[in-house]
Each structure stands twice: as structure tokens, then as C-alpha cells.
Write an enzyme that holds these catalytic residues in place. Structure first.
Site, mmCIF file in Angstrom:
data_model
loop_
_atom_site.group_PDB
_atom_site.id
_atom_site.type_symbol
_atom_site.label_atom_id
_atom_site.label_comp_id
_atom_site.label_asym_id
_atom_site.label_seq_id
_atom_site.Cartn_x
_atom_site.Cartn_y
_atom_site.Cartn_z
ATOM 1 N N VAL A 14 22.787 -11.148 -7.276
ATOM 2 C CA VAL A 14 22.795 -11.873 -5.994
ATOM 3 C C VAL A 14 21.764 -13.005 -5.974
ATOM 4 O O VAL A 14 22.059 -14.129 -5.528
ATOM 5 C CB VAL A 14 22.563 -10.901 -4.802
ATOM 6 C CG1 VAL A 14 22.594 -11.644 -3.474
ATOM 7 C CG2 VAL A 14 23.600 -9.787 -4.822
ATOM 8 N N LYS A 105 20.591 -3.591 1.348
ATOM 9 C CA LYS A 105 21.036 -2.689 2.440
ATOM 10 C C LYS A 105 20.185 -1.436 2.541
ATOM 11 O O LYS A 105 19.974 -0.918 3.628
ATOM 12 C CB LYS A 105 22.497 -2.309 2.301
ATOM 13 C CG LYS A 105 22.880 -1.675 0.999
ATOM 14 C CD LYS A 105 23.721 -2.621 0.250
ATOM 15 C CE LYS A 105 23.626 -2.416 -1.226
ATOM 16 N NZ LYS A 105 24.352 -3.417 -1.953
ATOM 17 N N GLU A 129 22.516 -10.683 6.549
ATOM 18 C CA GLU A 129 23.986 -10.729 6.461
ATOM 19 C C GLU A 129 24.493 -10.200 5.108
ATOM 20 O O GLU A 129 25.497 -9.484 5.027
ATOM 21 C CB GLU A 129 24.452 -12.182 6.647
ATOM 22 C CG GLU A 129 25.941 -12.402 6.535
ATOM 23 C CD GLU A 129 26.724 -11.757 7.662
ATOM 24 O OE1 GLU A 129 26.652 -12.256 8.791
ATOM 25 O OE2 GLU A 129 27.403 -10.744 7.414
ATOM 26 N N GLY A 134 29.042 -7.882 1.359
ATOM 27 C CA GLY A 134 28.980 -9.074 0.513
ATOM 28 C C GLY A 134 29.201 -10.376 1.262
ATOM 29 O O GLY A 134 28.457 -10.738 2.168
ATOM 30 N N GLY A 187 29.453 -6.304 -12.522
ATOM 31 C CA GLY A 187 28.308 -6.552 -11.636
ATOM 32 C C GLY A 187 28.533 -6.079 -10.204
ATOM 33 O O GLY A 187 27.798 -6.448 -9.297
ATOM 34 N N GLU A 190 25.855 -0.729 -8.191
ATOM 35 C CA GLU A 190 24.399 -0.720 -8.077
ATOM 36 C C GLU A 190 23.817 -0.256 -9.415
ATOM 37 O O GLU A 190 24.516 0.384 -10.215
ATOM 38 C CB GLU A 190 23.975 0.254 -6.974
ATOM 39 C CG GLU A 190 24.504 -0.100 -5.600
ATOM 40 C CD GLU A 190 24.027 -1.453 -5.113
ATOM 41 O OE1 GLU A 190 22.827 -1.700 -5.112
ATOM 42 O OE2 GLU A 190 24.873 -2.269 -4.735
ATOM 43 N N ASP A 201 25.581 3.803 -0.607
ATOM 44 C CA ASP A 201 25.663 2.364 -0.325
ATOM 45 C C ASP A 201 26.469 2.124 0.952
ATOM 46 O O ASP A 201 26.051 1.379 1.839
ATOM 47 C CB ASP A 201 26.311 1.680 -1.539
ATOM 48 C CG ASP A 201 26.511 0.198 -1.346
ATOM 49 O OD1 ASP A 201 25.576 -0.559 -1.621
ATOM 50 O OD2 ASP A 201 27.613 -0.203 -0.919
ATOM 51 N N LYS A 205 25.206 0.738 4.734
ATOM 52 C CA LYS A 205 25.842 -0.396 5.423
ATOM 53 C C LYS A 205 26.397 0.039 6.778
ATOM 54 O O LYS A 205 26.272 -0.677 7.766
ATOM 55 C CB LYS A 205 26.980 -0.960 4.563
ATOM 56 C CG LYS A 205 26.515 -1.630 3.274
ATOM 57 C CD LYS A 205 27.705 -1.916 2.355
ATOM 58 C CE LYS A 205 27.277 -2.515 1.025
ATOM 59 N NZ LYS A 205 28.353 -2.522 0.036
HETATM 60 N N1 HSE Z 1 27.456 -1.972 -5.030
HETATM 61 C C1 HSE Z 1 27.901 -2.671 -3.892
HETATM 62 C C2 HSE Z 1 29.405 -2.503 -3.778
HETATM 63 C C3 HSE Z 1 27.556 -4.126 -4.006
HETATM 64 O O1 HSE Z 1 30.002 -2.023 -4.732
HETATM 65 O O2 HSE Z 1 29.967 -2.813 -2.742
HETATM 66 C C4 HSE Z 1 27.629 -4.837 -2.702
HETATM 67 O O3 HSE Z 1 26.868 -4.232 -1.730
#
Ligand code: HSE
Length: 424
Positions: A14, A105, A129, A134, A187, A190, A201, A205
């Protein structure tokens, strides 16, 4: 023209995307936003990465103090990830009154309120944001686009890695391990893939998004969380035969009974709009009391999509005269001031191994009947040891299903092999 100096902490996926957008679009922002956004410095030790991105040597800072004390830096972008170093660095720069934009996050889910208090005390901004979904501008939508509404519910696919894995398993019959490896290579995942596949994750969020949607602090620890590691190709394929697609869903609802926040795998009908959200794409359905339904769809991970969200925050922060802060109804005691609903309503998919003999089906039906569970669909496949029974229920409640599963497993007629929720 307003000059704005930016520092980027961490040039991974990022951070690197952010650096590329800022350097390639500098003139564009001068023309379209009357903002001259200049990358003043970066904090990154990986020399290969610095070379790959073409970062001039003189921009490389050697420690956080160099960034925090740089008078030409107004906005610091945190893309380090994790919470220990990132939290310390973010606090350091907030103390100095610099605005922070972060894509982290976990940091926001765990320390949002502490960081915002610090930001307020030092008249700094805190924007995030890019921490959720994303490149999809979900936070700006909640704060600006639909602010006239009371948000009733949100349902979405907010983790790209798990969506990529489940899509590959569904469409190509790929193994779980192979699909995960590819997501990491691209990519999306995480650094610690457990954060994705165990649902952390998405839970981070969802806690951030639900807090903003319901104007109520919702600790991430209150999110019911189940990941996808136990998902078998067998259940994906049975679901497919019944016309469903499996997704890791994030769901939150607000009603008179309380707040419901959950992340778990669930089947959706193949013609449901979320069923066609595939690969690393994310989508969020919002229902507002005045607006009705709204769906946002886009790339939930990756360097440029997430970098796009970071840069939007930079432009937003740079064009404001005062920072923007959040307001919550339950400031004093977030844990105690909200009623959480755990016995929520849902339909369920169940796979059972059964003895294929007279009366078995009626005994199973009796257990369902006693728990007030009605069967919607049923498939039976004979096998060497008996039969596999796959069924989908009408809408019922978690407690009823748990009770029925316990009774079935205690009987000598069936063993419950899998239970998955179904969005009705
Ligand atoms: N690892 C996260 C996903 C990346 O797969 O959504 C974006 O937050």
C-alpha cells in the site's frame, strides 16, 4: 497554491502504491485540486524496494523522529501494518500536530478512540479510508454520502483474500492451500494469513464500519468471528448443486433488539448480487432508512486500489481547514452501553452422515420439528457407509440450530459433519 508535504511510513504494497500515485499525479492534483502534494520523505529500510520504486536517496528518513520533526511534513501516511510499531509512530506524529492517514485496520479497530483523542488534543487529523475495503470509498460514503440516513444494516464481502480463495475453490476446484498461496503472491493476503482466513481482518473492518454506520463504538471483540479454514470442497460443491455460492460475509444490523455484528462464511443464492463478487473484489450493501439499498463494489486490496483510498484521504485532509472527528453515542462505556444480539435469525445448510435405514429421516425430522426448524431443501446421496444428507432450513435462530445439532450428534442415527449459515 497550497503546498502540502507528505511522509510515508512503510513502502510495502500500500505504501508503494501511495508513493506511485502521489509522484505520478502531482501535476494532476495541482491542476484539479489546487494542491501541490509533495512526498517530503519516506521511512523504509528495504533498499531493494526503494530502488524498485525509484525513491531518491535524499528522501529516505532514518528514524521516526526525523519524520515527526520535519517542519515540511504536514501529513504522515502510516502503511507499516501491525500495531506495536505503527501505534507508537502514529502517536509520535500526532503529538507533533501532524495529520495521520492510515491504511491499518488493526490499528484503527484496536486503538481508534485513543488515537482520535490524541489527534483532537493536538488539533491533528486522523483519516483511515484505506483501512476498510481497499479502494472502495465506504467510509466517505458513510460519513458524507448517506449521512442523512439511519443505517439499518450492512452486508458485504470485505476481505479480498478469502473471497479470492473461495472463488478459486468454487470455480476451478483449486485446493485451499494452492488458492491461499496465489493470494499471497498477488499481495492480497496479510503478512500473517491467519488474519485473513480466520476472519480477523474482516472483523476489524466490520467493527470500524459499524461504529461509523451506527454512530456507536463497537469493539472488534464483540464481532462474532468465524473464518474459512474449516471449509471443505465437498460443502462448496453441495452448495453449488443447490444453487448457492459460499462467501465470507460481514453482516451488521441495528434494530430495537440491539446490534448484531458478525463475520462468517455463508451461502448466498447464485443470483444474489454478492454471489457474483469474485476474486479479490469486495462489495458492501447498505440499507438506509430513507435511501433504501445501496451497493458499493470495487477492488478491496492491492497497491494502487488501496493507494487510491490513501491519496483520497490526503487530498481530503489537505483541503480542510479543520480536522474532522467522529461522534459516538456510547462514549463512556462502549462495552456496557450497547445490547448485542447473539441469537440472530438465519437459514442454515447442514451436511449429515446418516445410517440409511427405515425411520432415520423421520427421526431427524422430529428433532428439527421439536426445535421449530422447518426444512426448505433436502438432498440424499447414498455412499458405502450409509448416506450423506444435505439440507437447507427455512429461517430459524442460532440457539435452535445449536440445540438440534447437539440432539442429532447425541443420537445413533446421524452425525452432523458441517453447518453453514445461508442468507435467506
Ligand atoms: N488482506 C486484506 C484483504 C487486504 O485480503 O482484503 C486489504 O485489507
Amino acid at each position: 497554491m497550497k503546498k502540502v508535504g507528505v511522509a510515508i511510513l512503510g513502502l510495502g504494497v500500500v505504501g508503494g502504491g501511495t508513493y506511485r500515485i502521489l509522484t505520478e499525479h502531482r501535476e494532476f492534483y495541482q491542476t484539479t485540486q489546487s494542491l501541490d502534494i509533495n512526498v517530503e520523505c519516506v521511512l523504509e529500510q528495504n533498499e531493494e524496494r526503494l530502488k524498485e520504486l525509484g525513491v531518491p536517496e535524499e528522501l529516505v528518513a532514518h528514524n521516526i523522529a526525523e519524520v515527526a520533526c520535519n517542519p515540511d511534513v504536514n501529513i504522515v501516511v502510516e502503511c507499516i501494518g501491525g500495531v506495536s510499531v505503527a501505534r507508537d509512530y502514529v502517536l509520535d506524529v500526532l503529538y507533533g500536530g501532524k495529520t495521520v492517514v492510515t491504511s491499518n485496520k488493526e490499528l484503527i479497530a484496536k486503538y481508534y478512540h485513543e488515537l482520535e483523542r490524541t489527534a483532537k488534543r493536538h488539533s491533528a487529523g486522523l483519516y483511515f479510508e484505506a483501512s476498510c475495503v481497499g479502494g472502495v470509498p465506504i467510509i466517505r460514503t458513510l460519513l458524507d454520502g448517506v449521512q442523512s440516513n439511519k443505517i439499518v444494516s450492512m452486508m458485504g464481502i470485505i476481505n479480498g483474500t478469502t473471497n479470492f480463495i473461495l472463488t478459486k475453490m468454487t470455480e476451478e476446484g483449486t485446493s485451499y492451500a494452492e488458492a491461499l498461496q496465489e493470494a499471497q503472491k498477488l499481495g492480497y493476503a496479510e503478512a500473517d494469513p491467519d488474519a485473513d482466513v480466520e476472519g480477523f481482518d474482516a472483523a476489524y473492518k466490520l467493527s470500524v464500519l459499524s461504529s461509523l454506520a451506527f454512530h456507536t463504538k463497537i469493539p472488534y471483540t464483540k464481532v462474532l468471528r468465524e473464518g474459512i479454514t474449516g471449509i471443505t470442497p465437498e460443502d462448496i460443491s453441495h452448495g453449488k448443486a443447490l444453487g448457492y455460492r459460499l462467501k465470507l460475509l460481514a453482516i451488521s444490523k441495528q434494530s430495537e433488539e440491539g446490534i448484531e455484528v458478525r463475520v462468517h462464511p455463508a451461502f448466498v443464492k447464485k443470483d444474489h448480487p454478492l454471489a457474483s463478487v469474485s476474486g479479490s473484489y469486495n462489495a458492501v450493501f447498505l440499507t438506509g432508512d430513507s435511501l433504501g439499498d445501496l451497493m458499493l463494489y470495487g477492488k478491496g486490496a492491492g497497491d494502487l486500489p488501496t493507494g487510491s483510498a490513501v491519496v483520497s484521504d490526503i487530498l481530503y485532509a489537505a483541503s480542510r481547514t479543520e480536522p474532522r472527528y467522529s461522534t459516538f453515542k456510547n462514549n463512556a462505556n462502549p462495552e456496557k452501553e450497547i445490547k448485542f444480539v447473539s441469537d440472530f435469525a438465519s437459514s442454515y445448510y447442514m451436511r449429515l452422515s446418516v445410517n440409511d435405514r427405515t425411520g432415520v429421516l423421520s427421526k431427524i425430522a422430529a428433532i428439527f420439528g421439536k426445535n421449530n426448524i422447518s426444512i426448505l431443501e433436502l438432498l440424499q446421496t447414498p455412499d458405502a457407509e450409509g448416506a450423506t444428507l444435505v439440507l437447507v432450513t427455512h429461517e430459524t435462530h442460532e440457539a435452535a440450530i445449536k440445540n438440534a445439532v447437539a440432539k442429532l450428534n447425541a443420537s445413533d442415527i446421524a452425525k452432523v459433519e458441517a453447518v453453514l449459515r445461508v442468507v435467506s
